[in-house]
Design a protein around this motif. Structure first.
Motif, PDB file in Angstrom:
ATOM      1  N   PRO A 198      22.325 -16.189  16.484  1.00 30.04           N
ATOM      2  CA  PRO A 198      23.176 -17.246  17.031  1.00 30.04           C
ATOM      3  C   PRO A 198      23.760 -16.874  18.390  1.00 30.04           C
ATOM      4  CG  PRO A 198      23.890 -16.559  14.823  1.00 30.04           C
ATOM      5  CD  PRO A 198      22.969 -15.521  15.341  1.00 30.04           C
ATOM      6  N   LYS A 199      24.208 -17.912  19.119  1.00 31.45           N
ATOM      7  CA  LYS A 199      24.850 -17.719  20.402  1.00 31.45           C
ATOM      8  C   LYS A 199      26.026 -18.687  20.501  1.00 31.45           C
ATOM      9  CE  LYS A 199      21.919 -16.750  23.842  1.00 31.45           C
ATOM     10  NZ  LYS A 199      21.763 -15.298  23.732  1.00 31.45           N
ATOM     11  N   GLY A 200      26.973 -18.346  21.371  1.00 28.93           N
ATOM     12  CA  GLY A 200      28.100 -19.248  21.593  1.00 28.93           C
ATOM     13  C   GLY A 200      29.437 -18.619  21.279  1.00 28.93           C
ATOM     14  N   ARG A 201      30.488 -19.165  21.911  1.00 25.88           N
ATOM     15  CA  ARG A 201      31.851 -18.637  21.769  1.00 25.88           C
ATOM     16  C   ARG A 201      32.642 -19.349  20.680  1.00 25.88           C
ATOM     17  NH1 ARG A 201      34.672 -20.263  25.797  1.00 25.88           N
ATOM     18  NH2 ARG A 201      33.133 -21.744  26.597  1.00 25.88           N
ATOM     19  N   PHE A 202      32.131 -20.494  20.215  1.00 30.60           N
ATOM     20  CA  PHE A 202      32.879 -21.294  19.243  1.00 30.60           C
ATOM     21  C   PHE A 202      32.336 -21.040  17.845  1.00 30.60           C
ATOM     22  CE2 PHE A 202      33.844 -25.100  16.783  1.00 30.60           C
ATOM     23  CZ  PHE A 202      35.135 -25.419  17.179  1.00 30.60           C
ATOM     24  N   LYS A 203      33.239 -20.737  16.923  1.00 22.65           N
ATOM     25  CA  LYS A 203      32.845 -20.573  15.518  1.00 22.65           C
ATOM     26  C   LYS A 203      33.905 -21.273  14.667  1.00 22.65           C
ATOM     27  CE  LYS A 203      31.175 -16.641  13.889  1.00 22.65           C
ATOM     28  NZ  LYS A 203      31.087 -15.272  13.299  1.00 22.65           N
ATOM     29  N   TYR A 204      33.519 -22.353  14.020  1.00 25.00           N
ATOM     30  CA  TYR A 204      34.493 -23.149  13.281  1.00 25.00           C
ATOM     31  C   TYR A 204      34.861 -22.519  11.948  1.00 25.00           C
ATOM     32  CZ  TYR A 204      36.794 -26.846  10.761  1.00 25.00           C
ATOM     33  OH  TYR A 204      37.712 -27.548  10.029  1.00 25.00           O
ATOM     34  N   THR A 209      21.180 -29.716  11.275  1.00 27.86           N
ATOM     35  CA  THR A 209      21.283 -29.251   9.894  1.00 27.86           C
ATOM     36  C   THR A 209      22.311 -28.129   9.791  1.00 27.86           C
ATOM     37  OG1 THR A 209      19.313 -27.941  10.416  1.00 27.86           O
ATOM     38  CG2 THR A 209      18.998 -29.905   9.056  1.00 27.86           C
ATOM     39  N   LEU A 210      22.730 -27.851   8.542  1.00 29.61           N
ATOM     40  CA  LEU A 210      23.655 -26.768   8.247  1.00 29.61           C
ATOM     41  C   LEU A 210      22.969 -25.768   7.322  1.00 29.61           C
ATOM     42  CD1 LEU A 210      26.802 -28.954   7.412  1.00 29.61           C
ATOM     43  CD2 LEU A 210      26.163 -28.004   9.640  1.00 29.61           C
ATOM     44  N   ASP A 211      23.664 -24.695   6.971  1.00 29.36           N
ATOM     45  CA  ASP A 211      23.086 -23.729   6.028  1.00 29.36           C
ATOM     46  C   ASP A 211      23.026 -24.271   4.612  1.00 29.36           C
ATOM     47  OD1 ASP A 211      22.521 -21.918   7.953  1.00 29.36           O
ATOM     48  OD2 ASP A 211      24.095 -20.488   7.443  1.00 29.36           O
ATOM     49  N   SER A 212      23.663 -25.424   4.368  1.00 32.25           N
ATOM     50  CA  SER A 212      23.498 -26.073   3.070  1.00 32.25           C
ATOM     51  C   SER A 212      22.130 -26.743   2.952  1.00 32.25           C
ATOM     52  CB  SER A 212      24.605 -27.119   2.858  1.00 32.25           C
ATOM     53  OG  SER A 212      24.629 -28.061   3.919  1.00 32.25           O
ATOM     54  N   ASP A 213      21.441 -26.892   4.082  1.00 30.36           N
ATOM     55  CA  ASP A 213      20.063 -27.396   4.083  1.00 30.36           C
ATOM     56  C   ASP A 213      19.141 -26.182   4.013  1.00 30.36           C
ATOM     57  OD1 ASP A 213      20.749 -30.215   4.616  1.00 30.36           O
ATOM     58  OD2 ASP A 213      21.450 -29.426   6.524  1.00 30.36           O
ATOM     59  N   ILE A 214      18.756 -25.792   2.814  1.00 30.63           N
ATOM     60  CA  ILE A 214      17.995 -24.562   2.650  1.00 30.63           C
ATOM     61  C   ILE A 214      16.503 -24.805   2.851  1.00 30.63           C
ATOM     62  CG2 ILE A 214      19.718 -23.519   1.126  1.00 30.63           C
ATOM     63  CD1 ILE A 214      17.927 -24.231  -1.237  1.00 30.63           C
ATOM     64  N   GLY A 215      15.847 -23.789   3.389  1.00 27.86           N
ATOM     65  CA  GLY A 215      14.396 -23.827   3.537  1.00 27.86           C
ATOM     66  C   GLY A 215      13.902 -24.411   4.844  1.00 27.86           C
ATOM     67  N   TYR A 216      14.801 -24.982   5.655  1.00 28.73           N
ATOM     68  CA  TYR A 216      14.361 -25.595   6.911  1.00 28.73           C
ATOM     69  C   TYR A 216      15.547 -25.812   7.841  1.00 28.73           C
ATOM     70  CZ  TYR A 216      16.384 -30.007   5.271  1.00 28.73           C
ATOM     71  OH  TYR A 216      17.255 -30.968   4.843  1.00 28.73           O
ATOM     72  N   PHE A 217      15.253 -26.117   9.108  1.00 34.36           N
ATOM     73  CA  PHE A 217      16.272 -26.604  10.032  1.00 34.36           C
ATOM     74  C   PHE A 217      15.652 -27.695  10.893  1.00 34.36           C
ATOM     75  CE2 PHE A 217      14.229 -23.283  12.546  1.00 34.36           C
ATOM     76  CZ  PHE A 217      14.178 -23.807  13.832  1.00 34.36           C
ATOM     77  N   GLU A 218      16.517 -28.554  11.443  1.00 34.27           N
ATOM     78  CA  GLU A 218      16.032 -29.684  12.235  1.00 34.27           C
ATOM     79  C   GLU A 218      16.709 -29.735  13.596  1.00 34.27           C
ATOM     80  OE1 GLU A 218      14.746 -32.868   8.746  1.00 34.27           O
ATOM     81  OE2 GLU A 218      16.681 -33.130   9.760  1.00 34.27           O
ATOM     82  N   GLY A 232      21.290 -19.424   9.039  1.00 34.22           N
ATOM     83  CA  GLY A 232      22.321 -18.431   9.364  1.00 34.22           C
ATOM     84  C   GLY A 232      22.997 -18.686  10.691  1.00 34.22           C
ATOM     85  N   LEU A 233      23.251 -19.965  10.991  1.00 37.01           N
ATOM     86  CA  LEU A 233      23.908 -20.321  12.250  1.00 37.01           C
ATOM     87  C   LEU A 233      25.345 -20.752  11.965  1.00 37.01           C
ATOM     88  CD1 LEU A 233      23.206 -20.746  15.332  1.00 37.01           C
ATOM     89  CD2 LEU A 233      23.035 -23.175  14.765  1.00 37.01           C
ATOM     90  N   PRO A 234      26.343 -19.986  12.431  1.00 39.53           N
ATOM     91  CA  PRO A 234      27.734 -20.380  12.205  1.00 39.53           C
ATOM     92  C   PRO A 234      28.019 -21.760  12.803  1.00 39.53           C
ATOM     93  CG  PRO A 234      27.607 -18.107  12.969  1.00 39.53           C
ATOM     94  CD  PRO A 234      26.234 -18.694  13.132  1.00 39.53           C
TER      95      PRO A 234
END
Length: 278
Positions: free
Chosen positions: A139-145, A101-110, A74-76
């Motif tokens: 999430p944190k940060g000012r940039f969201k693509y 990784t992106l949210d298309s990588d389900i079940g884990y993050f790297e 769930g990280l933009p």
């Protein structure tokens, strides 16, 4: 009688069709919606380290499991998260990191982590073993693509500053509807310091019309066809999109590099709206 019976059959068929459509819509809404992300912006949550891959003497890839095999982080795109650990003295330390990784990588993050000898959070990652837990908040940060928000990105990265660039580039290139062009300049001290080189080269090979990368090294090997020294104005002019309202230059790296790049970009006519620093 036959007419009445035929009418009833027709009405029954319509009713069944309506129920089927409603059921299908309900199924789509309740069961195919994007899962809710696992991050909490206010509180740290712990994730288990399930795989550790050493990439070089001081770089490793850490894979953390999410609560279920179908969970998403769930990280933009373009944002980061805070990781909490302890330094060599046992004191708490918190540092921002961007997953590869992106949210298309389900079940884990790297996370791809470069561990510096005197780094406080580096110590925590160096001590981690499979089965340990990492506390994360975001999430944190000012940039969201958002797809199509610009015609082209120029990216100026140094060292571990490649991770947010990699995340944005990967999201663009894996979306067949996104035609945004990405031009990356990636600076390091030595060849061995280049992170994610295999993946970046694969992007350049598979998407030649949409992604390019130019490597710059302070201490290049004998046979080297990339840039030498520091990222210069001439390099930016050659490998990044020219100033325009529909382009943006992203930069992320050590403070001296960020300061130098900001001066170069200002001198070359890039307005503040055309620049973003992670």
């Amino acid at each position: 009688m036959d007419v009445l019976q035929s009418h009833r059959v027709e009405m029954l068929g319509i009713a069944v069709a309506v129920v089927a459509i409603a059921a299908g819509s309900a199924y789509y809404f309740y069961f195919t919606k994007k899962p809710k992300g696992c991050l909490d912006p206010e509180n740290f949550k712990e994730f288990k380290l399930v795989k550790l891959t050493q990439l070089s003497h001081n770089v490793a890839k850490f894979r953390f499991a999410l609560p279920t095999p179908t969970s998403v982080l769930g990280l933009p795109i373009g944002q980061h998260m805070s990781c909490r650990g302890k330094d060599s003295l046992g004191d708490e330390v918190i540092k921002p990191y961007t997953p590869t990784t992106l949210d298309s990588d389900i079940g884990y993050f790297e996370l791809v982590i470069k561990m510096y000898p005197q780094g406080r959070m580096s110590h925590h990652f160096r001590e981690m073993r499979v089965g340990d837990y990492l506390a994360v908040k975001g999430p944190k940060g000012r940039f969201k693509y958002q797809p199509g928000q610009v015609r082209a990105f120029g990216m100026l990265a140094g060292g571990t500053g490649i991770t947010p660039m990699f995340q944005v580039a990967r999201a663009i290139l894996e979306n067949p509807e996104d035609r945004t062009k990405v031009n990356l300049i990636y600076a390091n001290v030595t060849y061995e310091d280049i992170l994610l080189k295999e993946e970046l080269d694969r992007f350049a090979h598979n998407f030649p019309d949409h992604f390019s990368v130019f490597y710059v090294l302070n201490q290049p090997p004998e046979e080297w066809d990339g840039g030498v020294g520091y990222v210069s104005k001439e390099m930016i002019q050659t490998y990044c999109p020219m100033p325009a309202p529909d382009i943006q230059i992203l930069r992320c790296g050590p403070s001296p590099m960020n300061k130098a790049m900001a001066a170069h970009l200002n001198d070359l006519g890039y307005t503040s709206q055309m620049q973003f620093k992670f």
